[in-house]
Design a protein around this motif. Structure first.
Motif, PDB file in Angstrom:
ATOM      1  N   PHE A 110       8.381 -25.187  -6.955  1.00 36.21           N
ATOM      2  CA  PHE A 110       8.403 -25.484  -8.383  1.00 36.21           C
ATOM      3  C   PHE A 110       8.355 -26.986  -8.656  1.00 36.21           C
ATOM      4  O   PHE A 110       8.418 -27.403  -9.810  1.00 36.21           O
ATOM      5  CB  PHE A 110       9.648 -24.880  -9.037  1.00 36.21           C
ATOM      6  CG  PHE A 110       9.666 -23.373  -8.992  1.00 36.21           C
ATOM      7  CD1 PHE A 110       8.795 -22.640  -9.778  1.00 36.21           C
ATOM      8  CD2 PHE A 110      10.550 -22.703  -8.160  1.00 36.21           C
ATOM      9  CE1 PHE A 110       8.808 -21.245  -9.745  1.00 36.21           C
ATOM     10  CE2 PHE A 110      10.569 -21.322  -8.114  1.00 36.21           C
ATOM     11  CZ  PHE A 110       9.694 -20.586  -8.907  1.00 36.21           C
TER      12      PHE A 110
ATOM     13  N   THR B   2      14.985 -18.700 -17.018  1.00 32.21           N
ATOM     14  CA  THR B   2      15.030 -18.974 -15.580  1.00 32.21           C
ATOM     15  C   THR B   2      13.814 -18.349 -14.912  1.00 32.21           C
ATOM     16  O   THR B   2      13.250 -17.368 -15.404  1.00 32.21           O
ATOM     17  CB  THR B   2      16.304 -18.399 -14.936  1.00 32.21           C
ATOM     18  OG1 THR B   2      16.333 -16.964 -15.128  1.00 32.21           O
ATOM     19  CG2 THR B   2      17.550 -19.016 -15.553  1.00 32.21           C
ATOM     20  N   ILE B   3      13.423 -18.921 -13.776  1.00 34.06           N
ATOM     21  CA  ILE B   3      12.359 -18.365 -12.950  1.00 34.06           C
ATOM     22  C   ILE B   3      12.804 -18.442 -11.499  1.00 34.06           C
ATOM     23  O   ILE B   3      13.399 -19.441 -11.069  1.00 34.06           O
ATOM     24  CB  ILE B   3      11.021 -19.108 -13.149  1.00 34.06           C
ATOM     25  CG1 ILE B   3       9.933 -18.463 -12.277  1.00 34.06           C
ATOM     26  CG2 ILE B   3      11.151 -20.593 -12.865  1.00 34.06           C
ATOM     27  CD1 ILE B   3       8.546 -19.009 -12.567  1.00 34.06           C
TER      28      ILE B   3
ATOM     29  N   LYS C   4       7.718 -23.598 -14.737  1.00 33.28           N
ATOM     30  CA  LYS C   4       9.180 -23.753 -14.741  1.00 33.28           C
ATOM     31  C   LYS C   4       9.643 -24.653 -15.879  1.00 33.28           C
ATOM     32  O   LYS C   4      10.672 -24.390 -16.513  1.00 33.28           O
ATOM     33  CB  LYS C   4       9.655 -24.322 -13.401  1.00 33.28           C
ATOM     34  CG  LYS C   4      11.186 -24.380 -13.274  1.00 33.28           C
ATOM     35  CD  LYS C   4      11.606 -24.885 -11.935  1.00 33.28           C
ATOM     36  CE  LYS C   4      13.124 -24.739 -11.749  1.00 33.28           C
ATOM     37  NZ  LYS C   4      13.902 -25.334 -12.851  1.00 33.28           N
TER      38      LYS C   4
ATOM     39  N   ASP D 114      12.182 -23.523 -18.714  1.00 30.42           N
ATOM     40  CA  ASP D 114      13.418 -24.288 -18.928  1.00 30.42           C
ATOM     41  C   ASP D 114      13.572 -24.702 -20.384  1.00 30.42           C
ATOM     42  O   ASP D 114      14.687 -24.728 -20.914  1.00 30.42           O
ATOM     43  CB  ASP D 114      13.435 -25.533 -18.035  1.00 30.42           C
ATOM     44  CG  ASP D 114      13.626 -25.190 -16.563  1.00 30.42           C
ATOM     45  OD1 ASP D 114      14.070 -24.061 -16.280  1.00 30.42           O
ATOM     46  OD2 ASP D 114      13.321 -26.040 -15.705  1.00 30.42           O
TER      47      ASP D 114
END
Length: 427
Positions: free
Chosen positions: A373, A407-408, A398, A402
């Motif tokens: 990420f 979330t990821i 991401k 955010d």
């Protein structure tokens, strides 16, 4: 320099302390002088009243004598015949009320009363009272400035020593330049030590940010240089050896590399806007429609896409940003999939929205699941520009997630490859 001193904490603290002490001592000194003067004068007044009463009774019984009086007291009876207890009392005037009088150069408190034998006048000396009050005032006039001066010196020295570490800390921080963020300031166990520790933590963050920025610039330069070098090589080849290539080949190369550069620049611009906290318009979106569109696009690339687990779900967000999230996850799965991709979407009313993209590729090693990420990060198996992309897709994804407080994460997929899971907060 004078302006700096007057604005310094040391000067302000000292001036405040001295001002407060001066006011307190001044008020206290005035009150003490007033209380002493009032108390002593009341004692003289009480004695004078008592003397006037006692002597009045005495002269009414025997008007020809004044034989009961204290030393220093003056008394005279003015009647048919004047009786005086002391030579100085001859100069004692009659008064209509209690009054301060001067007799032979000395101060007295005098009072008169009418008796059957005549007017009785009695006086008590005030020299001791006035001397005591004068001595007290003198001590206060001399003592208060000395105490204020002492407080000034003590506070000035104490604050100077207390703030000396602050100046040392300032000099250490001032000596740290943008090219030397590895240096740190000295820290201790007191409040200034806590401040120094906070500054060191800040310097740690700045150092990491500088390294990230330098790496970002280096990677961006490298990524931009590659398509430019390719275009230049094909142009030089076509210019020097026209027979070795064709206009169609040159055109395809320029269009392909130009598209790659455009995507890279647009990705960098989007990241910059997200980092600046730029606000985007929001609307209620059908996220399932975005996934179905992505599934159709991926099928056109020859991939088997299963979208049977995509259920209706809505999210209040920006269409461009959410489309970018879905597109980047789809492109990432397409690059690594062996031939199959699974899309799923679920959400309950008022609860979080959950989106997953799975592929049947080789997966993501556990030690690299955080690094993918980062900007310009690519796995070892996808370092080539044809399969690896620019390395910005997941970083952008991401950052967008955010910004929505979501979330990821990535883990192993039942299909054998990677499973990316996005959770967005419900509205």
């Amino acid at each position: 320099m004078a302006m700096r001193i007057t604005r310094s904490i040391r000067a302000r603290v000292t001036a405040t302390a001295v001002l407060i002490v001066a006011i307190v001592l001044g008020v206290s000194g005035f009150a003490a002088s007033w209380i002493i003067s009032t108390t002593l004068h009341e004692q003289v007044e009480n004695s004078l009243s008592q003397d006037l009463e006692n002597l009045g009774d005495q002269v009414e019984e025997n008007p020809n004598t004044l034989d009961s009086y204290d030393e220093g007291m003056l008394a005279r009876l003015d009647g048919s015949s004047t009786i005086i207890n002391d030579d100085e009392a001859a100069d004692l005037p009659q008064v209509s009320a209690r009054t301060r009088v001067i007799v032979d150069g000395e101060a007295y408190l005098a009072d008169s009363a009418e008796t059957d034998a005549g007017t009785l006048t009695v006086a008590r000396p005030l020299d001791q009272v006035e001397e005591a009050v004068s001595t007290t005032n003198t001590l206060l006039v001399i003592g208060i400035p000395l105490v204020v001066l002492l407080i000034f010196l003590v506070v000035w020295v104490v604050t100077g020593r207390a703030l000396a570490p602050v100046e040392t800390l300032r000099q250490q921080v001032d000596a740290i330049g943008p090219q030397d963020l590895t240096r740190r300031v000295d820290s201790g166990a007191d409040e200034l030590g806590a401040l120094a520790a906070t500054m060191n933590h800040m310097l740690d963050r700045l150092e990491r940010a500088q390294k990230t920025q330098n790496q970002f610039v280096s990677d961006a330069s490298h990524e931009l240089r590659s398509p430019l070098a390719t275009i230049r090589q094909h142009a030089e080849l076509a210019s020097r050896y026209p027979e070795a290539t064709s206009l169609e080949t040159l055109s395809d190369t320029v269009l392909q590399e130009g598209t790659r550069m455009q995507q890279l620049v647009e990705g960098l611009l989007l990241l910059a806007k997200l980092d600046e906290g730029q606000r985007y318009t929001s609307e209620l979106l059908d996220v399932d429609d975005l996934l179905f569109q992505e599934a159709r696009r991926l099928r056109q690339l020859g991939l088997a896409v299963d979208s049977s687990e995509v259920h209706p779900a809505r999210f209040n967000g920006n269409a461009q940003l959410l489309t970018t999230v879905v597109r980047n996850l789809g492109d990432n799965a397409a690059r690594h999939a062996s031939g199959g991709i699974l899309l799923s979407l679920s959400a309950e009313e008022g609860k979080n929205l959950k989106l997953t993209v799975q592929d049947d590729g080789s997966g993501v090693p556990e030690e690299q699941r955080e690094a993918i990420f980062e900007r310009f990060a690519r796995l070892d198996e996808s370092r080539t520009r044809d399969s690896g992309g620019s390395g910005l897709g997941l970083a952008i994804t991401k950052r967008i997630i955010d910004s929505y407080g979501g979330t990821i994460s990535v883990d192993d997929s039942p299909l054998g490859g990677a499973r990316f899971t996005v959770v967005l907060p419900g509205s």
